[in-house]
Scaffold this active site. Structure first.
Site, PDB file in Angstrom:
ATOM      1  N   LYS A 153      -0.309  12.368   3.107  1.00  0.00           N
ATOM      2  CA  LYS A 153      -1.098  12.744   4.265  1.00  0.00           C
ATOM      3  C   LYS A 153      -0.154  13.384   5.269  1.00  0.00           C
ATOM      4  O   LYS A 153       1.047  13.180   5.214  1.00  0.00           O
ATOM      5  CB  LYS A 153      -1.845  11.553   4.837  1.00  0.00           C
ATOM      6  CG  LYS A 153      -1.013  10.341   5.209  1.00  0.00           C
ATOM      7  CD  LYS A 153      -1.947   9.196   5.593  1.00  0.00           C
ATOM      8  CE  LYS A 153      -1.211   7.952   6.054  1.00  0.00           C
ATOM      9  NZ  LYS A 153      -0.751   7.120   4.928  1.00  0.00           N
ATOM     10  N   SER A 206       6.533   3.388   8.514  1.00  0.00           N
ATOM     11  CA  SER A 206       5.396   4.116   9.063  1.00  0.00           C
ATOM     12  C   SER A 206       5.033   3.706  10.476  1.00  0.00           C
ATOM     13  O   SER A 206       5.835   3.802  11.383  1.00  0.00           O
ATOM     14  CB  SER A 206       4.211   3.967   8.119  1.00  0.00           C
ATOM     15  OG  SER A 206       3.175   4.816   8.530  1.00  0.00           O
ATOM     16  N   HIS A 207       3.824   3.160  10.637  1.00  0.00           N
ATOM     17  CA  HIS A 207       3.303   2.833  11.973  1.00  0.00           C
ATOM     18  C   HIS A 207       3.791   1.477  12.473  1.00  0.00           C
ATOM     19  O   HIS A 207       3.455   1.085  13.585  1.00  0.00           O
ATOM     20  CB  HIS A 207       1.783   2.845  11.912  1.00  0.00           C
ATOM     21  CG  HIS A 207       1.243   1.949  10.826  1.00  0.00           C
ATOM     22  ND1 HIS A 207       1.387   2.255   9.496  1.00  0.00           N
ATOM     23  CD2 HIS A 207       0.628   0.761  10.881  1.00  0.00           C
ATOM     24  CE1 HIS A 207       0.860   1.301   8.766  1.00  0.00           C
ATOM     25  NE2 HIS A 207       0.397   0.365   9.585  1.00  0.00           N
ATOM     26  N   ASP A 223       2.222   9.250  13.791  1.00  0.00           N
ATOM     27  CA  ASP A 223       2.814   7.907  13.688  1.00  0.00           C
ATOM     28  C   ASP A 223       4.312   7.962  13.404  1.00  0.00           C
ATOM     29  O   ASP A 223       4.927   9.030  13.443  1.00  0.00           O
ATOM     30  CB  ASP A 223       2.085   7.088  12.614  1.00  0.00           C
ATOM     31  CG  ASP A 223       2.387   7.584  11.208  1.00  0.00           C
ATOM     32  OD1 ASP A 223       2.651   8.781  11.057  1.00  0.00           O
ATOM     33  OD2 ASP A 223       2.360   6.772  10.264  1.00  0.00           O
ATOM     34  N   ASP A 237       6.261   7.915  10.809  1.00  0.00           N
ATOM     35  CA  ASP A 237       6.818   8.821   9.801  1.00  0.00           C
ATOM     36  C   ASP A 237       6.065  10.143   9.691  1.00  0.00           C
ATOM     37  O   ASP A 237       6.305  10.924   8.760  1.00  0.00           O
ATOM     38  CB  ASP A 237       6.868   8.116   8.441  1.00  0.00           C
ATOM     39  CG  ASP A 237       5.494   7.721   7.935  1.00  0.00           C
ATOM     40  OD1 ASP A 237       4.603   7.463   8.767  1.00  0.00           O
ATOM     41  OD2 ASP A 237       5.305   7.658   6.710  1.00  0.00           O
ATOM     42  N   GLU A 293      -9.744   6.626   6.571  1.00  0.00           N
ATOM     43  CA  GLU A 293     -10.210   6.274   7.909  1.00  0.00           C
ATOM     44  C   GLU A 293      -9.067   5.857   8.835  1.00  0.00           C
ATOM     45  O   GLU A 293      -9.229   5.818  10.034  1.00  0.00           O
ATOM     46  CB  GLU A 293     -11.269   5.161   7.836  1.00  0.00           C
ATOM     47  CG  GLU A 293     -10.936   3.978   6.935  1.00  0.00           C
ATOM     48  CD  GLU A 293      -9.701   3.217   7.307  1.00  0.00           C
ATOM     49  OE1 GLU A 293      -9.523   2.946   8.511  1.00  0.00           O
ATOM     50  OE2 GLU A 293      -8.913   2.888   6.396  1.00  0.00           O
ATOM     51  N   THR A 308      -7.767   2.342  -1.173  1.00  0.00           N
ATOM     52  CA  THR A 308      -6.930   2.655  -0.020  1.00  0.00           C
ATOM     53  C   THR A 308      -5.491   2.972  -0.438  1.00  0.00           C
ATOM     54  O   THR A 308      -4.925   2.279  -1.281  1.00  0.00           O
ATOM     55  CB  THR A 308      -6.948   1.450   0.936  1.00  0.00           C
ATOM     56  OG1 THR A 308      -8.288   1.302   1.425  1.00  0.00           O
ATOM     57  CG2 THR A 308      -6.007   1.644   2.104  1.00  0.00           C
ATOM     58  N   ASP A 322       2.869  10.983   9.066  1.00  0.00           N
ATOM     59  CA  ASP A 322       1.786  11.306   8.135  1.00  0.00           C
ATOM     60  C   ASP A 322       0.395  11.009   8.699  1.00  0.00           C
ATOM     61  O   ASP A 322      -0.606  11.404   8.111  1.00  0.00           O
ATOM     62  CB  ASP A 322       1.995  10.631   6.764  1.00  0.00           C
ATOM     63  CG  ASP A 322       2.145   9.129   6.857  1.00  0.00           C
ATOM     64  OD1 ASP A 322       2.067   8.578   7.969  1.00  0.00           O
ATOM     65  OD2 ASP A 322       2.359   8.493   5.797  1.00  0.00           O
ATOM     66  N   ARG A 323       0.318  10.330   9.831  1.00  0.00           N
ATOM     67  CA  ARG A 323      -1.000  10.057  10.414  1.00  0.00           C
ATOM     68  C   ARG A 323      -1.288  10.985  11.577  1.00  0.00           C
ATOM     69  O   ARG A 323      -0.379  11.566  12.157  1.00  0.00           O
ATOM     70  CB  ARG A 323      -1.058   8.622  10.946  1.00  0.00           C
ATOM     71  CG  ARG A 323      -0.869   7.593   9.874  1.00  0.00           C
ATOM     72  CD  ARG A 323      -1.123   6.211  10.438  1.00  0.00           C
ATOM     73  NE  ARG A 323      -1.023   5.250   9.359  1.00  0.00           N
ATOM     74  CZ  ARG A 323      -1.572   4.044   9.388  1.00  0.00           C
ATOM     75  NH1 ARG A 323      -2.225   3.647  10.451  1.00  0.00           N
ATOM     76  NH2 ARG A 323      -1.451   3.232   8.359  1.00  0.00           N
ATOM     77  N   THR A 330       0.835  -1.206   0.000  1.00  0.00           N
ATOM     78  CA  THR A 330       0.000   0.000   0.000  1.00  0.00           C
ATOM     79  C   THR A 330       0.869   1.256   0.000  1.00  0.00           C
ATOM     80  O   THR A 330       0.527   2.270  -0.591  1.00  0.00           O
ATOM     81  CB  THR A 330      -0.922   0.023   1.245  1.00  0.00           C
ATOM     82  OG1 THR A 330      -1.523  -1.265   1.399  1.00  0.00           O
ATOM     83  CG2 THR A 330      -2.000   1.061   1.121  1.00  0.00           C
TER      84      THR A 330
HETATM   85  C1  VG1 Z   1      -2.788   1.149   5.825  1.00  0.00           C
HETATM   86  C2  VG1 Z   1      -4.036   1.998   5.839  1.00  0.00           C
HETATM   87  C3  VG1 Z   1      -4.070   2.880   4.614  1.00  0.00           C
HETATM   88  C4  VG1 Z   1      -2.784   3.710   4.549  1.00  0.00           C
HETATM   89  C5  VG1 Z   1      -1.583   2.802   4.586  1.00  0.00           C
HETATM   90  C6  VG1 Z   1      -0.276   3.562   4.639  1.00  0.00           C
HETATM   91  O1  VG1 Z   1      -2.809   0.301   4.686  1.00  0.00           O
HETATM   92  O2  VG1 Z   1      -5.191   1.206   5.910  1.00  0.00           O
HETATM   93  O3  VG1 Z   1      -5.214   3.699   4.660  1.00  0.00           O
HETATM   94  O4  VG1 Z   1      -2.757   4.468   3.375  1.00  0.00           O
HETATM   95  O5  VG1 Z   1      -1.635   1.976   5.748  1.00  0.00           O
HETATM   96  O6  VG1 Z   1      -0.224   4.401   5.743  1.00  0.00           O
HETATM   97  P1  VG1 Z   1      -3.253  -1.230   4.759  1.00  0.00           P
HETATM   98  O7  VG1 Z   1      -3.007  -1.757   3.386  1.00  0.00           O
HETATM   99  O8  VG1 Z   1      -2.426  -1.855   5.840  1.00  0.00           O
HETATM  100  O9  VG1 Z   1      -4.706  -1.219   5.157  1.00  0.00           O
HETATM  101  V1  VG1 Z   1       1.239   4.770   6.431  1.00  0.00           V
HETATM  102  O10 VG1 Z   1       1.016   5.902   7.584  1.00  0.00           O
HETATM  103  O11 VG1 Z   1       1.655   3.231   7.023  1.00  0.00           O
HETATM  104  O12 VG1 Z   1       2.268   5.162   5.220  1.00  0.00           O
HETATM  105 CO    CO Z   2       2.697   6.698   8.258  1.00  0.00          CO
END
Ligand code: VG1
Ligand code: CO
Length: 543
Positions: free
Chosen positions: A376, A113-114, A277, A279, A364, A344, A281-282, A18
């Protein structure tokens, strides 16, 4: 400059998910693993002569080492210059800002990221294009294809760059400029929001608690919220980025940001609670004893956008990911602007923003942002809320109550079932898909199924088609159940169940989402066999 060509055996698992390539640190430590992927990126994007690259990450374990490897490879692959954040730090939105401001030939962002960090944790890398946004699928598909066949990568021998020393250094014939990771971003925020009004708000005793979760936003939040906006020292907690995020899970939700949640639901809680989070962006937004769902946050920002100077002339449109609630759609309708529903992942918003069709975007999953960058942006969302609160002088809870009274409430929840064995997660998805043919017209108590499908999306700008983006079951009254497999996890499979029901009656809007959604939760289980198949009584995370 002596370019060295190093022979490598290709990997077959470097498919970006993603949001880029995410794997366990140990996988990234496999010899040539990082190099292979970086070469695949450089081969795919065809670096033009004289090009500059933006480079930085969220500071997690492996960040500094990876940056040194990438700098030598960038020199060998023809980049003339690299802008790298001091200490190797650039939040994802700040990287997007730097790419756009200095018109670099995109950037490489190092982050998972998270996902947790540290030697046992995750690492990640993604390429963002010159518009500042995550590479679209046609590019990530090409990178994956290239990664599976390339047999060598290019690098040079050069001493390590001192990432802590601002200014210019050389790597072969290439210039590396170590830049302040916060300055350009902070300057951009100052142009969008009414900093004077927010300063007055804080001067009047308004209190905020911003939890940086030992991740990348610490230095950004301290500079902007404490220094520039005058919130008292200590308003930012866990503000020092750590390689392992202090052992935590830098995911701003009710489960993993429990320290902040406890503060906000305790006596004497501050007026606003927020977290970001790994990085940056959340964002999560909390009032005193009150949680704002990300879907509602997007809708409130849209409805109040003109209170912020950067959006004073109104918004062109809104885009939200499919599983995000339709709260924003109601605002868009009222404002007379279009609302787009995309798959997504932030990469699907880029074309719409570039074409000027949307200003605000949201997911979401605690993601909100606008066309000021192409990612984001966690801190941006917090500043937007501060701007709204400074102008409206109401509590977060009152703002939501007013919003629901006008637009109705899209009661919403997401249930995550993390790290399921892959076959079990696939089995659940197969059962739902298998039920589709018989579902339309079928009644479950008060709910009757209208349609169901596997969401697919044709980009309105470039016509590209994305399929298999989530199984939707839509009921007659617009309520929805969505099943989707995560594309960011690194352990087994994560199944996400998204639930949404509309409540137009103000006397019933204040209820607890889990109670208001209880019927839909039971229907989701009946259709999918989730509990029986997973053997789990409850989700890992409920949002
Ligand atoms: C998750 C979220 C999605 C977001 C993605 C990257 O993806 O649901 O909305 O864009 O993380 O966010 P998934 O495929 O695990 O549902 V980040 O802050 O990790 O770059
Ligand atoms: Co992130």
């Amino acid at each position: 400059m002596n370019v060295r060509t190093v022979t490598t055996t290709p990997f077959n698992d470097q498919k970006p998910g993603t949001s880029g390539l995410r794997k366990k640190v140990a996988v990234f430590q496999t010899p040539n693993y990082l190099e292979n992927f970086v070469q695949a990126v450089f081969d795919t994007i065809e670096v033009p002569a004289g090009a500059t690259l933006t480079l930085g990450g969220d500071g997690r374990y492996l960040n500094r080492e990876a940056i040194q490897v990438i700098l030598r490879m960038a020199a060998a692959n023809g980049f003339a210059k690299v802008l790298v954040g001091q200490g190797g730090i650039l939040s994802t939105p700040a990287a997007s800002c730097v790419i756009r401001k200095y018109r670099t030939f995109g950037g490489l962002i190092l982050s998972a990221s998270h996902n947790p960090g540290g030697p046992e944790g995750d690492f990640g890398i993604k390429y963002n294009t010159p518009n500042g946004g995550p590479a679209p699928e046609k590019i990530t598909d090409a990178i994956f294809a290239r990664s599976k066949v390339l047999s060598s990568y290019r690098t040079i021998d050069a001493p390590q760059v001192d990432l802590d020393r601002p200014g210019k250094q050389a790597v072969g014939a290439m210039v590396v400029e170590v830049i302040d990771p916060v300055a350009d971003y902070a300057e951009l925020m100052d142009t969008l929001f009414d900093f004077a009004a927010i300063r007055t708000l804080f001067a009047g005793g308004f209190a905020i608690c911003f939890d940086a979760m030992h991740a990348v936003t610490g230095p950004y939040a301290k500079e902007i919220i404490e220094r520039r906006l005058g919130a008292p020292a200590g308003s930012v907690i866990n503000g020092v980025p750590l390689e392992d995020f202090g052992g935590g899970h830098p995911d701003p939700n009710l489960t993993y940001a429990h320290e902040l949640v406890e503060i906000m639901f305790d006596i004497g809680a501050p007026d606003l609670g927020a977290a970001s989070d790994g990085d940056g962006d959340r964002n999560m937004i909390l009032g005193r004893g009150f949680f704002v769902t990300p879907s509602d946050s997007l809708a409130v920002i849209a409805a109040n956008a003109t209170l912020a100077p950067g959006y004073a002339s109104g918004i062109a449109g809104i885009a939200r990911s499919m599983p995000t609630s339709a709260a924003a759609d109601r605002v868009a309708k009222r404002l007379g602007v279009p609302c787009f529903e995309t798959p997504t992942g932030w990469k699907f918003f880029g074309n719409l923003m570039d074409a000027g069709q949307v200003t605000l975007c949201g997911e979401e999953s605690f993601g909100t942002g606008s066309s000021h960058v192409r990612e984001k942006d966690g801190l941006w969302a917090v500043l937007f809320w501060l701007n709204i609160l400074a102008k409206r002088r109401q509590s977060v809870e009152q703002i939501l109550e007013d919003h629901w009274a006008v637009f109705g409430r899209n009661v919403y929840s997401r249930h995550d079932h993390e790290a399921l064995p892959t076959e079990i997660a696939n089995g659940i998805m197969d059962q739902v898909r298998g039920a589709f043919a018989a579902l339309p017209g079928k009644a479950f108590g008060n709910y009757s199924v209208k349609v169901c499908d596997d969401f697919s999306y044709t980009d309105p700008i470039d016509g590209s088609l994305s399929t298999g983006q989530g199984l939707r079951i839509i009921f007659d009254d617009g309520s929805r159940i969505v099943f989707r497999l995560s594309g960011t996890g690194t352990e087994g499979a994560t199944l996400r169940l998204y639930l949404e029901a509309f409540e137009g009656d103000p006397s019933r809007q204040r209820g607890d989402a889990q109670l208001l959604l209880a019927d839909l939760i039971a229907i989701a289980d009946e259709i999918s066999g989730l509990k029986a198949r997973s053997g789990r009584e409850r989700p890992t995370v409920i949002t």
